[in-house]
Design a protein around this motif. Sequence first.
Motif, PDB file in Angstrom:
ATOM      1  N   LYS A  34       0.827  -1.209   0.000  1.00 34.16           N
ATOM      2  CA  LYS A  34       0.000   0.000   0.000  1.00 34.16           C
ATOM      3  C   LYS A  34       0.863   1.261   0.000  1.00 34.16           C
ATOM      4  CE  LYS A  34      -4.214  -1.486  -0.024  1.00 34.16           C
ATOM      5  NZ  LYS A  34      -5.117  -1.176  -1.131  1.00 34.16           N
ATOM      6  N   VAL A  35       1.925   1.248   0.797  1.00 35.68           N
ATOM      7  CA  VAL A  35       2.825   2.406   0.850  1.00 35.68           C
ATOM      8  C   VAL A  35       3.499   2.597  -0.501  1.00 35.68           C
ATOM      9  CG1 VAL A  35       4.942   3.333   1.885  1.00 35.68           C
ATOM     10  CG2 VAL A  35       3.166   2.330   3.341  1.00 35.68           C
ATOM     11  N   VAL A  54       7.770  16.356  -4.366  1.00 42.23           N
ATOM     12  CA  VAL A  54       6.404  15.962  -4.007  1.00 42.23           C
ATOM     13  C   VAL A  54       5.908  16.874  -2.893  1.00 42.23           C
ATOM     14  CG1 VAL A  54       6.627  13.571  -4.764  1.00 42.23           C
ATOM     15  CG2 VAL A  54       7.214  14.153  -2.422  1.00 42.23           C
ATOM     16  N   GLN A  55       4.633  17.171  -2.949  1.00 38.94           N
ATOM     17  CA  GLN A  55       4.010  18.071  -1.994  1.00 38.94           C
ATOM     18  C   GLN A  55       2.769  17.391  -1.410  1.00 38.94           C
ATOM     19  OE1 GLN A  55       3.324  21.586  -4.347  1.00 38.94           O
ATOM     20  NE2 GLN A  55       5.504  22.008  -4.570  1.00 38.94           N
ATOM     21  N   PRO A  56       2.266  17.893  -0.298  1.00 32.54           N
ATOM     22  CA  PRO A  56       1.122  17.247   0.345  1.00 32.54           C
ATOM     23  C   PRO A  56      -0.061  17.023  -0.594  1.00 32.54           C
ATOM     24  CG  PRO A  56       2.021  18.912   1.812  1.00 32.54           C
ATOM     25  CD  PRO A  56       2.745  19.049   0.490  1.00 32.54           C
ATOM     26  N   HIS A  57      -0.319  17.975  -1.483  1.00 32.80           N
ATOM     27  CA  HIS A  57      -1.481  17.815  -2.359  1.00 32.80           C
ATOM     28  C   HIS A  57      -1.274  16.720  -3.423  1.00 32.80           C
ATOM     29  CE1 HIS A  57       0.864  21.025  -4.346  1.00 32.80           C
ATOM     30  NE2 HIS A  57       0.471  20.429  -5.456  1.00 32.80           N
ATOM     31  N   ASP A  58      -0.059  16.199  -3.534  1.00 34.78           N
ATOM     32  CA  ASP A  58       0.189  15.087  -4.455  1.00 34.78           C
ATOM     33  C   ASP A  58      -0.381  13.778  -3.923  1.00 34.78           C
ATOM     34  OD1 ASP A  58       1.600  16.567  -6.422  1.00 34.78           O
ATOM     35  OD2 ASP A  58       3.364  16.537  -5.125  1.00 34.78           O
ATOM     36  N   LEU A  59      -0.673  13.766  -2.647  1.00 37.41           N
ATOM     37  CA  LEU A  59      -1.280  12.575  -2.061  1.00 37.41           C
ATOM     38  C   LEU A  59      -2.716  12.449  -2.514  1.00 37.41           C
ATOM     39  CD1 LEU A  59       0.088  12.841   1.567  1.00 37.41           C
ATOM     40  CD2 LEU A  59       0.695  11.104  -0.115  1.00 37.41           C
TER      41      LEU A  59
END
Length: 59
Positions: A34-35, A54-59
């Motif tokens: 999953k990771v 990578v930024q938080p909104h890429d999640l």
Amino acid sequence: MERTYADTIVKVIVKNELNDMSVSADFYDALDEKVDELLDGTARHADDNDRKTVQPHDL
């Protein structure tokens, strides 16, 4: 598979976060998958937006 200190630390943290519930041995393999999926998707999203960070909104 060789076990590292990091593996042991992660397992302790997971068990603590699950309020000391029992965790099956194969749970960690599924968690790794999953990771990996999450990180691949995150990297792909950043790349699609022409970024190497990578930024938080890429999640």
